[in-house]
Design a protein around this motif. Structure first.
Motif, mmCIF file in Angstrom:
data_model
loop_
_atom_site.group_PDB
_atom_site.id
_atom_site.type_symbol
_atom_site.label_atom_id
_atom_site.label_comp_id
_atom_site.label_asym_id
_atom_site.label_seq_id
_atom_site.Cartn_x
_atom_site.Cartn_y
_atom_site.Cartn_z
ATOM 1 N N LEU A 74 0.858 -1.184 0.000
ATOM 2 C CA LEU A 74 0.000 0.000 0.000
ATOM 3 C C LEU A 74 0.894 1.234 0.000
ATOM 4 O O LEU A 74 1.631 1.479 0.959
ATOM 5 C CB LEU A 74 -0.903 -0.025 1.229
ATOM 6 N N VAL A 75 0.842 2.027 -1.086
ATOM 7 C CA VAL A 75 1.749 3.171 -1.227
ATOM 8 C C VAL A 75 1.060 4.508 -1.027
ATOM 9 O O VAL A 75 1.735 5.536 -0.900
ATOM 10 C CB VAL A 75 2.430 3.156 -2.615
ATOM 11 N N ARG A 76 -0.268 4.546 -1.015
ATOM 12 C CA ARG A 76 -0.970 5.822 -0.889
ATOM 13 C C ARG A 76 -2.379 5.572 -0.374
ATOM 14 O O ARG A 76 -3.032 4.599 -0.756
ATOM 15 C CB ARG A 76 -1.024 6.541 -2.237
ATOM 16 N N ILE A 77 -2.860 6.448 0.496
ATOM 17 C CA ILE A 77 -4.245 6.419 0.952
ATOM 18 C C ILE A 77 -4.834 7.803 0.701
ATOM 19 O O ILE A 77 -4.473 8.775 1.370
ATOM 20 C CB ILE A 77 -4.364 6.055 2.447
ATOM 21 N N GLY A 78 -5.713 7.903 -0.284
ATOM 22 C CA GLY A 78 -6.407 9.146 -0.586
ATOM 23 C C GLY A 78 -7.786 9.171 0.052
ATOM 24 O O GLY A 78 -8.238 8.185 0.639
#
Length: 362
Positions: free
Chosen positions: A186-190
């Motif tokens: 998981l590289v990003r949580i928008g």
């Protein structure tokens, strides 16, 4: 003969254009590598091979990322966290160029708060907001994800209106376990992409604005190129005005005679001013206790919003009218100027005195 010469010219022109495109692409990639990781993490289009949108009902829609088309996964194909979702993620991972995933969560899943900071404290905003979030939420620090952005700036007061978005990690625990089981990163949580109202935050971003951290994140070639550019920039003025040593000496003397405070001192002073201002406000727990003691039993609290020193509450029930009179005598709250929305009451937090008790609000 003319046809052959035209053919050679066309081939030469094509080769030159290809070389120009390759050079431009190389230069663009090197410039991108010079951007610190903390800034790249806030980029809305951060690359990921797989897109995942968490729906309000807890299901997740996943698909291969299509950055050029900007399409999101189809909600009709959403799956609940479990073996079916893990199998779907593994199948997508086999087709993806890399095992990376970008997640977007609904706005309602997050705690959104607005606050004000001195403009000089911008470099410490991440640490201040993190400290406040850990005090407000009943979770361990490792279980809190958050990011922030500057919404507006009050130039007259030299203050920043900041929006802080916080997410409790237990709310996405099942989905994180499915992602890990599928061997994805998981590289990003928008926030808000699935609703068509994206928020400019990345809840996995690392807010480290220091110069040393940015330089450490550069590639070796970028460091070498940056050092060479800095040397050229420093040497150019001396080469251009080599015959004006007298003017340079006068300029150095003028600069030496006008001392300026260091940036670190200004920033530290801003943080101290901010903490002193916050120390004069009643704690959130004390405000809630005061409301619980003061409100009549037949008054129902339907809404509560704290923005800076302004507290807005919504009341319903038979005791709503009596609650307004009771809260007027509160030691922590003072009626706020201006009209509130129908069914709501607005108050201003009274300042605490030096001994920790309640003082009067001017």
């Amino acid at each position: 003969m003319v046809a052959q010469e035209s053919k050679h010219e066309a081939l030469a022109g094509t080769s030159l254009a290809e070389r120009a495109r390759e050079a431009l692409g190389w230069w663009r990639d090197e410039l991108a590598a010079m951007v610190p990781n903390a800034l790249r993490a806030r980029k809305a289009g951060r690359r990921a091979a797989i897109d995942c949108v968490l729906l309000p009902d807890g299901r997740a829609a996943v698909a291969l990322a299509e950055p050029r088309k900007g399409a999101l996964p189809d909600p009709a194909e959403a799956l609940a966290s479990g073996p079916a979702l893990v199998a779907r993620l593994r199948a997508l991972a086999e087709l993806a160029p890399e095992r990376t995933l970008r997640l977007s969560v609904p706005r309602d899943l997050c705690f959104v708060r607005r606050t004000r900071l001195p403009a000089r404290a911008l470099g410490h905003a991440g640490a201040i907001l993190r400290h406040e979030a850990e005090g407000l939420m009943p979770f361990a620090p490792a279980e809190i994800l958050g990011d922030w952005y500057v919404e507006t700036e009050d130039t007259d007061a030299r203050e920043l209106n900041i929006v802080h978005v916080v997410l409790a990690r237990p709310r996405i625990r099942a989905l994180e376990e499915a992602i890990a089981e599928a061997d994805l990163t998981l590289v990003r949580i928008g926030v808000g992409h699935g609703e068509g109202r994206p928020v400019p935050v990345d809840l996995l971003s690392v807010d480290d604005p220091s110069l040393l951290a940015g330089v450490a994140a550069l590639s070796p070639f970028a460091k070498l190129a940056g050092g060479a550019a800095l040397l050229i920039l420093i040497a150019t003025p001396f080469l251009a005005i080599g015959q004006q040593e007298a003017e340079l000496d006068a300029l150095r003397a003028a600069r030496a005679a006008s001392p300026k405070p260091a940036a670190a001192a200004l920033s530290a002073g801003a943080v101290a001013d901010f903490l002193d201002a916050r120390a004069s406000r009643p704690p959130v727990a004390q405000i809630l206790d005061d409301l619980a003691r003061t409100l009549p039993r037949d008054a129902v609290l339907t809404d509560l919003k704290l923005e800076g020193d302004r507290l807005t509450i919504g009341l319903q029930g038979a005791g709503a009218e009596r609650a307004h009179g009771a809260l007027r005598d509160s030691a922590l709250l003072a009626p706020a100027p201006g009209d509130a929305a129908p069914g709501q009451l607005a108050f201003t937090l009274r300042a605490l005195d030096a001994s920790g008790g309640e003082g009067s609000q001017p």
